[in-house]
Design a protein around this motif. Structure first.
Motif, short mmCIF file in Angstrom:
data_model
loop_
_atom_site.label_atom_id
_atom_site.label_comp_id
_atom_site.label_asym_id
_atom_site.label_seq_id
_atom_site.Cartn_x
_atom_site.Cartn_y
_atom_site.Cartn_z
N SER A 9 -27.10 67.20 29.92
CA SER A 9 -26.00 66.86 30.84
C SER A 9 -25.01 65.91 30.17
CB SER A 9 -26.54 66.20 32.11
OG SER A 9 -27.33 67.10 32.83
N ALA A 10 -25.52 64.92 29.46
CA ALA A 10 -24.65 63.96 28.77
C ALA A 10 -23.84 64.67 27.68
CB ALA A 10 -25.48 62.83 28.17
N LEU A 11 -24.47 65.56 26.94
CA LEU A 11 -23.76 66.28 25.89
C LEU A 11 -22.70 67.21 26.47
CD1 LEU A 11 -26.70 67.04 23.43
CD2 LEU A 11 -24.94 65.25 23.24
N ALA A 12 -22.96 67.78 27.64
CA ALA A 12 -21.96 68.62 28.30
C ALA A 12 -20.75 67.78 28.72
CB ALA A 12 -22.58 69.32 29.50
N ILE A 13 -21.01 66.57 29.22
CA ILE A 13 -19.91 65.66 29.59
C ILE A 13 -19.08 65.34 28.35
CG2 ILE A 13 -19.38 63.31 30.35
CD1 ILE A 13 -21.92 63.51 32.15
N LEU A 14 -19.74 65.04 27.25
CA LEU A 14 -19.03 64.70 26.02
C LEU A 14 -18.26 65.89 25.47
CD1 LEU A 14 -21.82 62.51 24.45
CD2 LEU A 14 -19.53 61.72 25.09
N ALA A 15 -18.83 67.08 25.54
CA ALA A 15 -18.14 68.28 25.06
C ALA A 15 -16.87 68.54 25.87
CB ALA A 15 -19.07 69.49 25.12
N ALA A 16 -16.92 68.24 27.18
CA ALA A 16 -15.76 68.47 28.05
C ALA A 16 -14.60 67.53 27.73
CB ALA A 16 -16.17 68.31 29.50
N THR A 17 -14.86 66.44 27.02
CA THR A 17 -13.78 65.51 26.68
C THR A 17 -12.88 66.06 25.59
OG1 THR A 17 -15.03 64.35 24.97
CG2 THR A 17 -15.22 63.50 27.23
N GLY A 18 -13.38 67.00 24.79
CA GLY A 18 -12.60 67.54 23.69
C GLY A 18 -12.79 66.80 22.37
N MET A 19 -13.65 65.77 22.36
CA MET A 19 -13.88 65.07 21.09
C MET A 19 -14.74 65.94 20.17
SD MET A 19 -16.57 61.96 21.79
CE MET A 19 -16.01 61.38 23.37
N TRP A 20 -14.68 65.65 18.90
CA TRP A 20 -15.44 66.42 17.92
C TRP A 20 -16.94 66.28 18.18
CZ3 TRP A 20 -12.91 65.08 12.56
CH2 TRP A 20 -11.62 65.59 12.54
N LEU A 32 -33.23 62.89 15.22
CA LEU A 32 -34.14 62.09 16.04
C LEU A 32 -34.42 62.77 17.38
CD1 LEU A 32 -32.76 58.53 15.23
CD2 LEU A 32 -34.84 59.62 14.35
N TRP A 33 -33.43 63.45 17.95
CA TRP A 33 -33.67 64.21 19.20
C TRP A 33 -34.66 65.34 18.95
CZ3 TRP A 33 -27.72 64.44 20.19
CH2 TRP A 33 -27.30 63.24 20.76
N ARG A 34 -34.52 66.03 17.81
CA ARG A 34 -35.46 67.11 17.49
C ARG A 34 -36.87 66.59 17.30
NH1 ARG A 34 -31.46 69.96 13.47
NH2 ARG A 34 -30.27 71.15 14.99
N LEU A 35 -36.97 65.35 16.82
CA LEU A 35 -38.29 64.73 16.65
C LEU A 35 -38.85 64.19 17.96
CD1 LEU A 35 -37.67 62.85 13.27
CD2 LEU A 35 -38.99 64.95 13.64
N GLY A 36 -38.07 64.27 19.03
CA GLY A 36 -38.56 63.87 20.35
C GLY A 36 -38.21 62.46 20.79
N LEU A 37 -37.38 61.75 20.04
CA LEU A 37 -37.00 60.40 20.46
C LEU A 37 -35.94 60.49 21.56
CD1 LEU A 37 -38.01 59.76 17.40
CD2 LEU A 37 -36.93 57.60 17.93
N PRO A 38 -36.18 59.86 22.70
CA PRO A 38 -35.27 59.96 23.83
C PRO A 38 -34.09 58.97 23.76
CG PRO A 38 -37.17 58.70 24.48
CD PRO A 38 -37.40 59.12 23.04
N LEU A 39 -33.28 59.08 22.72
CA LEU A 39 -32.12 58.19 22.57
C LEU A 39 -30.93 58.75 23.35
CD1 LEU A 39 -32.13 57.63 18.71
CD2 LEU A 39 -32.86 56.02 20.45
N PRO A 40 -30.16 57.88 23.99
CA PRO A 40 -28.93 58.39 24.60
C PRO A 40 -27.90 58.67 23.51
CG PRO A 40 -29.05 56.01 24.87
CD PRO A 40 -30.35 56.46 24.24
N PRO A 41 -26.97 59.58 23.76
CA PRO A 41 -25.88 59.77 22.80
C PRO A 41 -25.17 58.43 22.58
CG PRO A 41 -25.85 61.51 24.44
CD PRO A 41 -26.85 60.48 24.90
N PRO A 42 -24.61 58.21 21.40
CA PRO A 42 -24.05 56.89 21.09
C PRO A 42 -22.96 56.42 22.06
CG PRO A 42 -23.59 58.45 19.32
CD PRO A 42 -24.51 59.12 20.27
N LEU A 111 -22.11 55.43 32.87
CA LEU A 111 -23.23 54.76 32.20
C LEU A 111 -24.37 55.76 32.04
CD1 LEU A 111 -23.25 51.42 34.23
CD2 LEU A 111 -22.30 51.81 31.95
N TRP A 112 -25.22 55.52 31.06
CA TRP A 112 -26.37 56.40 30.83
C TRP A 112 -27.24 56.50 32.07
CZ3 TRP A 112 -27.89 60.30 28.24
CH2 TRP A 112 -29.24 60.58 28.04
N SER A 113 -27.38 55.39 32.79
CA SER A 113 -28.20 55.39 34.01
C SER A 113 -27.59 56.24 35.12
CB SER A 113 -28.41 53.96 34.50
OG SER A 113 -27.16 53.37 34.80
#
Length: 119
Positions: A9-20, A32-42, A111-113
């Motif tokens: 969902s967060a990545l979809a929001i970011l993609a909709a902004t038009g940023m690279w 790190l996401w592929r390794l399973g670490l639950p980090l939020p996008p920067p 916010l991430w929350s």
């Protein structure tokens, strides 16, 4: 709510902004996401987290590369290497944390929350 769907969902929001994509999905984060670490996008992480995370990995990597190719041949001093790595990490961490915070404000990201998992 599972972390991967929240991440999607967060990545979809970011993609909709038009940023690279490389800006909101840096290669290290993808690994790190592929390794399973639950980090939020920067862009959704706090300034403090982005600063600490970026300063730690960059300072370590840059210090190791500089030691191998420069410092071990020139000065040989561990103090110089550690000081240089810490300074480089702090500066890069501050710049990148400010960059991500600016992007989050510019695109009025929640916010991430507040990011909910998709359907």
């Amino acid at each position: 709510m599972s972390s991967p769907s929240r991440l999607d969902s967060a990545l979809a929001i970011l993609a909709a902004t038009g940023m690279w994509r490389s800006s909101y999905e840096p290669p290290l984060y993808r690994l790190l996401w592929r390794l399973g670490l639950p980090l939020p996008p920067p862009h959704f992480a706090s300034f403090g987290f982005n600063f600490a995370f970026t300063a730690a990995w960059f300072g370590t990597a840059w210090g190791a590369i500089m030691w191998i190719f420069v410092w071990s041949k020139v000065s040989g001093s561990g103090v110089v290497a550690i000081t240089g790595a810490v300074v480089a990490g702090v500066l890069f961490g501050l710049i990148m944390a400010a960059h991500y915070r600016y992007g989050a404000r510019k695109y009025k990201l929640p916010l991430w929350s507040e990011v909910n998992a998709g359907p």
